[in-house]
Design a protein around this motif. Structure first.
Motif, PDB file in Angstrom:
ATOM      1  N   ARG A  76      28.777  10.037  39.356  1.00 25.80           N
ATOM      2  CA  ARG A  76      29.680  10.402  38.245  1.00 25.80           C
ATOM      3  C   ARG A  76      31.131  10.089  38.594  1.00 25.80           C
ATOM      4  NH1 ARG A  76      29.327  16.485  36.259  1.00 25.80           N
ATOM      5  NH2 ARG A  76      30.082  16.776  38.396  1.00 25.80           N
ATOM      6  N   ALA A  77      31.514  10.342  39.832  1.00 29.39           N
ATOM      7  CA  ALA A  77      32.899  10.073  40.244  1.00 29.39           C
ATOM      8  C   ALA A  77      33.237   8.591  40.138  1.00 29.39           C
ATOM      9  CB  ALA A  77      33.123  10.559  41.675  1.00 29.39           C
ATOM     10  N   ARG A  78      32.231   7.739  40.277  1.00 25.32           N
ATOM     11  CA  ARG A  78      32.445   6.284  40.211  1.00 25.32           C
ATOM     12  C   ARG A  78      32.019   5.698  38.878  1.00 25.32           C
ATOM     13  NH1 ARG A  78      31.613   8.127  45.087  1.00 25.32           N
ATOM     14  NH2 ARG A  78      32.604   7.161  46.918  1.00 25.32           N
ATOM     15  N   ARG A  79      31.564   6.553  37.981  1.00 32.35           N
ATOM     16  CA  ARG A  79      31.148   6.139  36.632  1.00 32.35           C
ATOM     17  C   ARG A  79      30.055   5.079  36.711  1.00 32.35           C
ATOM     18  NH1 ARG A  79      36.408   4.525  33.506  1.00 32.35           N
ATOM     19  NH2 ARG A  79      35.104   4.883  31.661  1.00 32.35           N
ATOM     20  N   LEU A  80      29.038   5.366  37.504  1.00 35.09           N
ATOM     21  CA  LEU A  80      27.933   4.438  37.705  1.00 35.09           C
ATOM     22  C   LEU A  80      26.631   5.040  37.187  1.00 35.09           C
ATOM     23  CD1 LEU A  80      28.688   3.307  41.369  1.00 35.09           C
ATOM     24  CD2 LEU A  80      29.264   2.089  39.256  1.00 35.09           C
ATOM     25  N   ARG A  81      25.727   4.159  36.800  1.00 35.11           N
ATOM     26  CA  ARG A  81      24.394   4.577  36.379  1.00 35.11           C
ATOM     27  C   ARG A  81      23.357   4.055  37.363  1.00 35.11           C
ATOM     28  NH1 ARG A  81      25.944   3.151  30.558  1.00 35.11           N
ATOM     29  NH2 ARG A  81      26.259   5.157  29.539  1.00 35.11           N
ATOM     30  N   ALA A  82      22.289   4.843  37.532  1.00 36.93           N
ATOM     31  CA  ALA A  82      21.185   4.458  38.402  1.00 36.93           C
ATOM     32  C   ALA A  82      19.872   4.825  37.715  1.00 36.93           C
ATOM     33  CB  ALA A  82      21.299   5.175  39.748  1.00 36.93           C
ATOM     34  N   THR A  83      18.762   4.496  38.370  1.00 42.12           N
ATOM     35  CA  THR A  83      17.438   4.837  37.861  1.00 42.12           C
ATOM     36  C   THR A  83      16.740   5.731  38.867  1.00 42.12           C
ATOM     37  OG1 THR A  83      17.295   2.744  36.666  1.00 42.12           O
ATOM     38  CG2 THR A  83      15.228   3.909  37.059  1.00 42.12           C
ATOM     39  N   PHE A  84      16.197   6.840  38.382  1.00 40.60           N
ATOM     40  CA  PHE A  84      15.529   7.814  39.238  1.00 40.60           C
ATOM     41  C   PHE A  84      14.036   7.810  38.935  1.00 40.60           C
ATOM     42  CE2 PHE A  84      19.894   9.041  39.296  1.00 40.60           C
ATOM     43  CZ  PHE A  84      20.116   9.706  40.500  1.00 40.60           C
ATOM     44  N   TYR A  85      13.227   7.443  39.920  1.00 39.85           N
ATOM     45  CA  TYR A  85      11.776   7.499  39.773  1.00 39.85           C
ATOM     46  C   TYR A  85      11.311   8.860  40.302  1.00 39.85           C
ATOM     47  CZ  TYR A  85      11.648   2.765  38.169  1.00 39.85           C
ATOM     48  OH  TYR A  85      11.833   1.631  37.398  1.00 39.85           O
ATOM     49  N   LEU A  86      10.988   9.745  39.361  1.00 43.91           N
ATOM     50  CA  LEU A  86      10.744  11.140  39.681  1.00 43.91           C
ATOM     51  C   LEU A  86       9.260  11.451  39.823  1.00 43.91           C
ATOM     52  CD1 LEU A  86      13.280  12.920  37.307  1.00 43.91           C
ATOM     53  CD2 LEU A  86      13.647  12.010  39.618  1.00 43.91           C
ATOM     54  N   ILE A  87       8.962  12.384  40.717  1.00 40.76           N
ATOM     55  CA  ILE A  87       7.605  12.891  40.899  1.00 40.76           C
ATOM     56  C   ILE A  87       7.379  14.022  39.900  1.00 40.76           C
ATOM     57  CG2 ILE A  87       6.043  14.053  42.506  1.00 40.76           C
ATOM     58  CD1 ILE A  87       7.466  12.606  44.776  1.00 40.76           C
ATOM     59  N   GLY A  88       6.242  13.956  39.200  1.00 37.66           N
ATOM     60  CA  GLY A  88       6.002  14.892  38.104  1.00 37.66           C
ATOM     61  C   GLY A  88       6.065  16.347  38.497  1.00 37.66           C
ATOM     62  N   ASN A  89       5.456  16.716  39.639  1.00 40.13           N
ATOM     63  CA  ASN A  89       5.468  18.134  39.983  1.00 40.13           C
ATOM     64  C   ASN A  89       6.856  18.617  40.371  1.00 40.13           C
ATOM     65  OD1 ASN A  89       5.801  17.463  42.785  1.00 40.13           O
ATOM     66  ND2 ASN A  89       3.575  17.365  43.059  1.00 40.13           N
ATOM     67  N   ARG A  90       7.759  17.703  40.726  1.00 37.42           N
ATOM     68  CA  ARG A  90       9.149  18.077  40.987  1.00 37.42           C
ATOM     69  C   ARG A  90       9.941  18.175  39.679  1.00 37.42           C
ATOM     70  NH1 ARG A  90      11.497  17.073  46.266  1.00 37.42           N
ATOM     71  NH2 ARG A  90       9.834  16.871  47.808  1.00 37.42           N
ATOM     72  N   VAL A  91       9.533  17.406  38.694  1.00 37.36           N
ATOM     73  CA  VAL A  91      10.182  17.500  37.383  1.00 37.36           C
ATOM     74  C   VAL A  91      10.036  18.908  36.818  1.00 37.36           C
ATOM     75  CG1 VAL A  91      10.078  16.708  34.977  1.00 37.36           C
ATOM     76  CG2 VAL A  91       9.942  15.043  36.850  1.00 37.36           C
ATOM     77  N   VAL A  92       8.821  19.458  36.898  1.00 39.27           N
ATOM     78  CA  VAL A  92       8.604  20.796  36.351  1.00 39.27           C
ATOM     79  C   VAL A  92       9.208  21.876  37.248  1.00 39.27           C
ATOM     80  CG1 VAL A  92       6.537  20.080  35.114  1.00 39.27           C
ATOM     81  CG2 VAL A  92       6.300  21.000  37.415  1.00 39.27           C
ATOM     82  N   GLN A  93       9.424  21.563  38.521  1.00 40.46           N
ATOM     83  CA  GLN A  93      10.008  22.544  39.437  1.00 40.46           C
ATOM     84  C   GLN A  93      11.524  22.643  39.281  1.00 40.46           C
ATOM     85  OE1 GLN A  93       8.839  21.889  43.513  1.00 40.46           O
ATOM     86  NE2 GLN A  93       9.535  23.913  44.176  1.00 40.46           N
ATOM     87  N   TRP A  94      12.177  21.511  38.996  1.00 36.80           N
ATOM     88  CA  TRP A  94      13.640  21.496  38.871  1.00 36.80           C
ATOM     89  C   TRP A  94      14.068  20.812  37.568  1.00 36.80           C
ATOM     90  CZ3 TRP A  94      11.803  20.155  43.986  1.00 36.80           C
ATOM     91  CH2 TRP A  94      11.969  21.198  44.907  1.00 36.80           C
ATOM     92  N   PRO A  95      13.693  21.399  36.429  1.00 32.51           N
ATOM     93  CA  PRO A  95      14.001  20.762  35.146  1.00 32.51           C
ATOM     94  C   PRO A  95      15.492  20.650  34.860  1.00 32.51           C
ATOM     95  CG  PRO A  95      13.204  23.001  34.810  1.00 32.51           C
ATOM     96  CD  PRO A  95      12.966  22.677  36.251  1.00 32.51           C
ATOM     97  N   ASP A  96      16.301  21.580  35.338  1.00 31.91           N
ATOM     98  CA  ASP A  96      17.735  21.508  35.071  1.00 31.91           C
ATOM     99  C   ASP A  96      18.354  20.267  35.713  1.00 31.91           C
ATOM    100  OD1 ASP A  96      17.616  23.824  33.628  1.00 31.91           O
ATOM    101  OD2 ASP A  96      18.385  25.120  35.230  1.00 31.91           O
ATOM    102  N   ILE A  97      17.886  19.913  36.891  1.00 31.70           N
ATOM    103  CA  ILE A  97      18.398  18.698  37.542  1.00 31.70           C
ATOM    104  C   ILE A  97      17.942  17.469  36.775  1.00 31.70           C
ATOM    105  CG2 ILE A  97      18.427  17.343  39.668  1.00 31.70           C
ATOM    106  CD1 ILE A  97      17.961  19.920  41.218  1.00 31.70           C
TER     107      ILE A  97
END
Length: 252
Positions: A76-97
């Protein structure tokens, strides 16, 4: 397609900046590209052929409860975008992130539900790993992923074609691998990424590794110093920004 052709990078990159699992063990399979990748396979993307000075930074295995937010601060500080390949069980564990990743303009891809070696699983088990993850991402962000990355790169050509045909998900691999999962240290990770990056490169990294996140300030600033801009996988492919796409959920 091992290298996906396109005429120009999205105008949003333009001349200005963009707006906006556990550690490897001795039994962990080595992360490696499939031997049959790079042979004109339409279901497989390893890099993008483009005259524009752009690369795609991709981060696997998250979200991590502390490292991913820190990485997001750096981007965010550098105004850049990236792609995050997320693990499903972590998605449900940390939905706010996960919601933060999406709200700050990054793309989210499917990286399976539990990070298994998919090439050793049945077709039904593979579909379950992928579908559960896509559903979790949909429920948290309101949109499904549009690309898939297999854990360890272990996904056969037959599996990659079947996924593209049945779920319209191309398999995104990589052209730059700093082997950060081996924990070589932040300096080595940054140096390997910078030395391997070329226009159109897809860079593999892991935001669950402390050394990788520590390497990012030097990496991001080094890419910028070389005139390389960062975009998402969808942007590299000339697709609409992931957040701008409209999806209709189909029952069944």
């Amino acid at each position: 397609m091992s290298i996906s052709s396109r005429r120009t990078f999205l105008s949003t990159l333009g001349a200005a900046a963009l707006t906006l699992p556990s550690a490897a063990s001795a039994t962990t399979p080595v992360i490696a590209l499939p031997r049959d990748a790079g042979r004109g396979d339409a279901a497989t993307i390893m890099a993008v052929r483009t005259p524009s000075p752009v690369v795609a930074l991709t981060f696997d295995d998250g979200p991590h409860p502390t490292l991913t937010p820190h990485l997001l601060d750096l981007l965010r500080a550098r105004r850049l975008r990236a792609t995050f390949y997320l693990i499903g069980n972590r998605v449900v564990q940390w939905p706010d992130i996960v919601r933060r990743i999406a709200s700050e303009g990054h793309e989210i891809g499917n990286h399976s539900w539990s990070h298994p070696v998919l090439s050793k699983l049945s077709d039904a088990a593979v579909r379950d790993e992928i579908d559960r993850t896509s559903d979790a991402i949909w429920r948290v962000t309101g949109r499904p992923p549009v690309t898939f990355r297999p854990p360890y790169g272990a996904f056969t050509q037959r599996q990659r074609h079947a996924l593209l045909e049945s779920r319209k998900l191309p398999t995104v691999l990589w052209s730059v691998d700093p082997q950060d999962w081996r924990r070589p240290g932040a300096q080595a990770v940054a140096s390997r990424i910078l030395n391997g990056s070329r226009p159109g490169a897809i860079i593999l990294s892991h935001d669950i590794q402390r050394g990788t996140v520590a390497a990012m300030p030097q990496t991001l600033d080094g890419l910028a110093a070389r005139g390389l801009k960062c975009g998402t996988v969808s942007q590299m492919l000339g697709w609409p920004l992931w957040q701008d796409r409209r999806f209709r959920r189909v029952a069944g």
